[in-house]
Design a protein around this motif. Structure first.
Motif, PDB file in Angstrom:
ATOM      1  N   GLU A 195       9.075  -4.161  11.186  1.00 57.64           N
ATOM      2  CA  GLU A 195       7.991  -4.497  10.262  1.00 57.64           C
ATOM      3  C   GLU A 195       7.939  -5.996  10.030  1.00 57.64           C
ATOM      4  OE1 GLU A 195       7.499  -1.092   7.072  1.00 57.64           O
ATOM      5  OE2 GLU A 195       9.565  -1.781   7.156  1.00 57.64           O
ATOM      6  N   GLU A 215       0.825  -1.217   0.000  1.00 59.04           N
ATOM      7  CA  GLU A 215       0.000   0.000   0.000  1.00 59.04           C
ATOM      8  C   GLU A 215       0.854   1.260   0.000  1.00 59.04           C
ATOM      9  OE1 GLU A 215      -0.682  -2.276   2.751  1.00 59.04           O
ATOM     10  OE2 GLU A 215      -1.922  -3.399   1.342  1.00 59.04           O
ATOM     11  N   ASP A 216       1.946   1.233   0.734  1.00 57.55           N
ATOM     12  CA  ASP A 216       2.739   2.449   0.852  1.00 57.55           C
ATOM     13  C   ASP A 216       3.656   2.687  -0.349  1.00 57.55           C
ATOM     14  OD1 ASP A 216       4.827   0.715   1.158  1.00 57.55           O
ATOM     15  OD2 ASP A 216       5.013   0.989   3.303  1.00 57.55           O
ATOM     16  N   GLY A 217       3.543   1.848  -1.358  1.00 59.50           N
ATOM     17  CA  GLY A 217       4.278   2.098  -2.586  1.00 59.50           C
ATOM     18  C   GLY A 217       5.533   1.266  -2.758  1.00 59.50           C
ATOM     19  N   ARG A 218       6.014   0.711  -1.673  1.00 63.48           N
ATOM     20  CA  ARG A 218       7.204  -0.136  -1.815  1.00 63.48           C
ATOM     21  C   ARG A 218       6.885  -1.329  -2.689  1.00 63.48           C
ATOM     22  NH1 ARG A 218       8.916  -1.150   4.291  1.00 63.48           N
ATOM     23  NH2 ARG A 218       6.680  -0.904   4.556  1.00 63.48           N
ATOM     24  N   ASP A 219       7.804  -1.688  -3.540  1.00 64.14           N
ATOM     25  CA  ASP A 219       7.539  -2.886  -4.313  1.00 64.14           C
ATOM     26  C   ASP A 219       8.714  -3.834  -4.278  1.00 64.14           C
ATOM     27  OD1 ASP A 219       9.245  -1.506  -5.941  1.00 64.14           O
ATOM     28  OD2 ASP A 219       8.292  -2.213  -7.778  1.00 64.14           O
ATOM     29  N   GLN A 220       8.414  -5.083  -4.560  1.00 63.99           N
ATOM     30  CA  GLN A 220       9.415  -6.133  -4.515  1.00 63.99           C
ATOM     31  C   GLN A 220       9.295  -6.946  -5.791  1.00 63.99           C
ATOM     32  OE1 GLN A 220      11.709  -7.051  -2.146  1.00 63.99           O
ATOM     33  NE2 GLN A 220      12.321  -8.824  -3.368  1.00 63.99           N
ATOM     34  N   LEU A 257      16.956  -8.502  -5.489  1.00 70.91           N
ATOM     35  CA  LEU A 257      17.992  -8.981  -4.570  1.00 70.91           C
ATOM     36  C   LEU A 257      17.929  -8.327  -3.191  1.00 70.91           C
ATOM     37  CD1 LEU A 257      21.085  -9.057  -6.985  1.00 70.91           C
ATOM     38  CD2 LEU A 257      19.569 -10.959  -6.351  1.00 70.91           C
ATOM     39  N   GLY A 258      16.936  -7.463  -2.978  1.00 71.27           N
ATOM     40  CA  GLY A 258      16.830  -6.806  -1.689  1.00 71.27           C
ATOM     41  C   GLY A 258      17.936  -5.786  -1.456  1.00 71.27           C
ATOM     42  N   LEU A 277      18.041 -13.768   0.063  1.00 68.03           N
ATOM     43  CA  LEU A 277      17.636 -12.534   0.730  1.00 68.03           C
ATOM     44  C   LEU A 277      17.890 -12.592   2.234  1.00 68.03           C
ATOM     45  CD1 LEU A 277      14.208 -11.901  -1.040  1.00 68.03           C
ATOM     46  CD2 LEU A 277      16.284 -10.546  -1.305  1.00 68.03           C
ATOM     47  N   SER A 316      15.821  -4.546  -6.531  1.00 67.60           N
ATOM     48  CA  SER A 316      14.573  -4.908  -5.863  1.00 67.60           C
ATOM     49  C   SER A 316      14.492  -6.425  -5.687  1.00 67.60           C
ATOM     50  CB  SER A 316      13.385  -4.403  -6.680  1.00 67.60           C
ATOM     51  OG  SER A 316      12.181  -4.901  -6.159  1.00 67.60           O
ATOM     52  N   LEU A 324      11.477  -9.980   3.275  1.00 67.07           N
ATOM     53  CA  LEU A 324      12.938 -10.033   3.355  1.00 67.07           C
ATOM     54  C   LEU A 324      13.581  -8.954   2.510  1.00 67.07           C
ATOM     55  CD1 LEU A 324      13.510 -13.882   3.063  1.00 67.07           C
ATOM     56  CD2 LEU A 324      13.881 -12.474   5.086  1.00 67.07           C
ATOM     57  N   GLY A 325      12.944  -8.620   1.412  1.00 70.04           N
ATOM     58  CA  GLY A 325      13.567  -7.704   0.459  1.00 70.04           C
ATOM     59  C   GLY A 325      13.317  -6.249   0.764  1.00 70.04           C
ATOM     60  N   SER A 326      12.183  -5.928   1.385  1.00 71.29           N
ATOM     61  CA  SER A 326      11.922  -4.497   1.534  1.00 71.29           C
ATOM     62  C   SER A 326      11.376  -4.030   2.868  1.00 71.29           C
ATOM     63  CB  SER A 326      11.030  -3.981   0.394  1.00 71.29           C
ATOM     64  OG  SER A 326      10.295  -4.972  -0.232  1.00 71.29           O
ATOM     65  N   MET A 327      11.419  -4.875   3.894  1.00 73.72           N
ATOM     66  CA  MET A 327      10.927  -4.389   5.182  1.00 73.72           C
ATOM     67  C   MET A 327      12.048  -4.264   6.213  1.00 73.72           C
ATOM     68  SD  MET A 327       7.321  -6.314   5.759  1.00 73.72           S
ATOM     69  CE  MET A 327       5.870  -5.881   4.822  1.00 73.72           C
ATOM     70  N   MET A 359       8.876 -10.338  -0.178  1.00 77.46           N
ATOM     71  CA  MET A 359       8.559  -8.927   0.064  1.00 77.46           C
ATOM     72  C   MET A 359       9.124  -8.506   1.415  1.00 77.46           C
ATOM     73  SD  MET A 359       6.219  -6.426  -0.963  1.00 77.46           S
ATOM     74  CE  MET A 359       7.025  -4.914  -0.475  1.00 77.46           C
ATOM     75  N   LEU A 409       3.147  -1.824   9.641  1.00 73.03           N
ATOM     76  CA  LEU A 409       3.405  -2.381   8.313  1.00 73.03           C
ATOM     77  C   LEU A 409       3.183  -1.402   7.185  1.00 73.03           C
ATOM     78  CD1 LEU A 409       1.942  -5.979   8.351  1.00 73.03           C
ATOM     79  CD2 LEU A 409       4.291  -5.205   8.549  1.00 73.03           C
ATOM     80  N   ASN A 410       2.070  -0.683   7.265  1.00 70.54           N
ATOM     81  CA  ASN A 410       1.661   0.084   6.096  1.00 70.54           C
ATOM     82  C   ASN A 410       2.066   1.548   6.099  1.00 70.54           C
ATOM     83  OD1 ASN A 410       0.426  -2.237   5.129  1.00 70.54           O
ATOM     84  ND2 ASN A 410      -1.427  -1.808   6.301  1.00 70.54           N
ATOM     85  N   HIS A 411       2.260   2.104   7.284  1.00 71.16           N
ATOM     86  CA  HIS A 411       2.516   3.530   7.329  1.00 71.16           C
ATOM     87  C   HIS A 411       3.991   3.872   7.250  1.00 71.16           C
ATOM     88  CE1 HIS A 411      -1.502   5.206   8.013  1.00 71.16           C
ATOM     89  NE2 HIS A 411      -1.749   3.986   8.403  1.00 71.16           N
ATOM     90  N   HIS A 412       4.663   3.164   6.412  1.00 75.13           N
ATOM     91  CA  HIS A 412       6.080   3.451   6.254  1.00 75.13           C
ATOM     92  C   HIS A 412       6.292   4.111   4.905  1.00 75.13           C
ATOM     93  CE1 HIS A 412      10.265   2.737   5.220  1.00 75.13           C
ATOM     94  NE2 HIS A 412      10.479   2.715   6.504  1.00 75.13           N
ATOM     95  N   ALA A 413       6.553   5.414   4.932  1.00 76.75           N
ATOM     96  CA  ALA A 413       6.757   6.141   3.680  1.00 76.75           C
ATOM     97  C   ALA A 413       7.919   5.517   2.908  1.00 76.75           C
ATOM     98  CB  ALA A 413       7.044   7.610   3.974  1.00 76.75           C
ATOM     99  N   ALA A 414       7.700   5.313   1.643  1.00 75.61           N
ATOM    100  CA  ALA A 414       8.740   4.725   0.780  1.00 75.61           C
ATOM    101  C   ALA A 414       9.752   5.805   0.434  1.00 75.61           C
ATOM    102  CB  ALA A 414       8.130   4.189  -0.502  1.00 75.61           C
TER     103      ALA A 414
END
Lengths: 244, 244
Positions: free
Chosen positions: B164, A79-84, A200-201, A157, A198, B157-160, B155, B239-244
């Motif tokens: 989170e 939701e916050d725009g991050r993508d993987q 590879l993290g 990862l 993205s 592992l790669g972007s949190m 997701m 989880l969701n309120h993390h600005a990218a």
DNA sequence: GGGGCCCTTTGATCCACGTCAATACTGTTT
DNA sequence: AAACAGTATTGACGTGGATCAAAGGGCCCC
């Protein structure tokens, strides 16, 4: 300019039996008669231009797709725009398996270059695989392979450092190009540094720096997206010789 | 001491039709007659003591396993000793799908507590699912669900960030306990901090610190492995309120 | 074939998490 | 009930990769 040869839709259609990807794809292990049955099932082909979606997260699931030409990435967006980026797919590989569980796709599939897929309506595939044992088994293998592949990415990862991740990525790409009859050591990446990162993290800067380091060390020759692997054993050493 | 009640193996055997997990497991969506057919296929049950392997990476693949009681972890081990937990499995979930692709298992499955599984010989499952459409479909859904779940972990592992990841983990556990009729807010984790860390791509100290932080902030009450979630919306907000 | 934009590279600095280390707790064994 | 081993917590410090920033290069579209 007019073509002198009359071309019909039937002529354009490339049957599974004629497809040079059949050893990698769903037809693997089927006998000629069974391949013909599969051919009937593959309703249509679809061309997807670079950067366009084959399907989007939320789309209702109707079919899986075998890549005939080109390549794709799949990604998940929060939701916050991050993508993987969850994977890169090449010819002969199957897209859309994520949709079976909920009848809706749970990720996006986007063409990395102008591409073409074979549309395989899923209900009909299930029908036919109830009749054709070898098709059923091959389909199960393809799903299982995806699970195993994902475990490998989780390993990457979860417990590898930046340079190990990139080395694993390059070796994986090399192996997949080889399986398709291309050079194991020289290839053109279709994705950007950001997309590799993205997957590879890592951040794109880190990917770029790791490429530069590999170049300094004589492991690869990098020129933008063109990659030449100079020292495969060296890359492999990076992966395994890391004391825990 | 002698039992006064004569007990036969048949009495002990718990049929799928009687199993309270059938809504989560392979029998989902089958009619009573079809469930009986599935029952015949489930050859045996196997008890696995805490810390013992159900199967190991490299073992030849013969069957998949439905968890009747207890819980498991799966992991992948690299040559240099590093390992990555690829998942935690609870009752009603299916283990062993990784083995289909190569006829050999590609990860280890280890019991987190004394557990019991139903052994489902795979060749026979394929046979029956050629005859029983609803079984075929349910099996495909289970495989697809695993793929989707893995994408979620990628997701994570790669972007949190660390907190989170732990929040996502706790919410996931809560949801799975709920689906099994347990409290959504209070449960006992069967795995160590080290195992959670491996799964989440973090060191055990980081997991411990994140737990402590959650406790300070009044999100959860933690006492070793016993968890009480005090503020579910708060965890979701993480989880969701993390600005990218 | 030229212009613009996206992509890539590289440098400087920062910070989240890893590492190392010491202590405390808990459940199990004898 | 005591002893132990495995597990968990907490603190101090180090570092790999993120972030911020700027410049250069190549490719795509017109």
């Amino acid at each position: 300019m007019k073509s002198v040869i009359p071309v019909t839709v039937v002529d354009i259609k490339v049957a599974c039996s004629q497809c040079n990807l059949r050893e990698l794809c769903l037809p693997f292990g089927l006998d000629p008669n069974e391949i013909d049955q599969l051919d009937e099932l593959v309703g249509s082909r679809r061309k997807i231009k670079r950067q366009q979606h084959l399907y989007r997260s939320g789309d209702s699931f109707e079919a899986i797709y075998a890549i005939r030409a080109g390549s794709f990435k799949t990604d998940v967006i929060l939701e916050d725009g991050r993508d993987q980026v969850t994977g890169f797919q090449m010819t002969g590989e199957v897209l859309g398996l994520d949709g079976i569980s909920t009848e809706h796709h749970s990720c996006n599939a986007i063409a990395l270059e102008d591409s073409e897929v074979c549309v395989i309506p899923f209900t009909r595939l299930e029908e036919l695989s109830r009749e054709v044992e070898s098709l059923q088994h091959q389909f199960h293998k393809i799903m299982s392979r995806e699970i195993v592949r994902d475990h490998g990415v989780m390993m990457l990862l979860g417990s590898m450092r930046a340079e190990e991740r990139l080395a694993a990525f390059l070796l994986n790409m090399s192996q997949r190009f080889t399986a398709r009859g291309f050079s194991p050591s020289e290839f053109h990446l279709r994705m950007t540094r950001d997309e590799i990162g993205s997957y590879l993290g890592l951040k794109l800067e880190t990917v770029s720096r790791a490429f530069s380091r590999f170049q300094e060390e004589g492991l690869v020759a990098v020129q933008q997206k063109h990659i030449r692997i100079l020292d495969t054993p060296g890359l492999k050493r990076l992966l395994n010789h890391h004391a825990a």
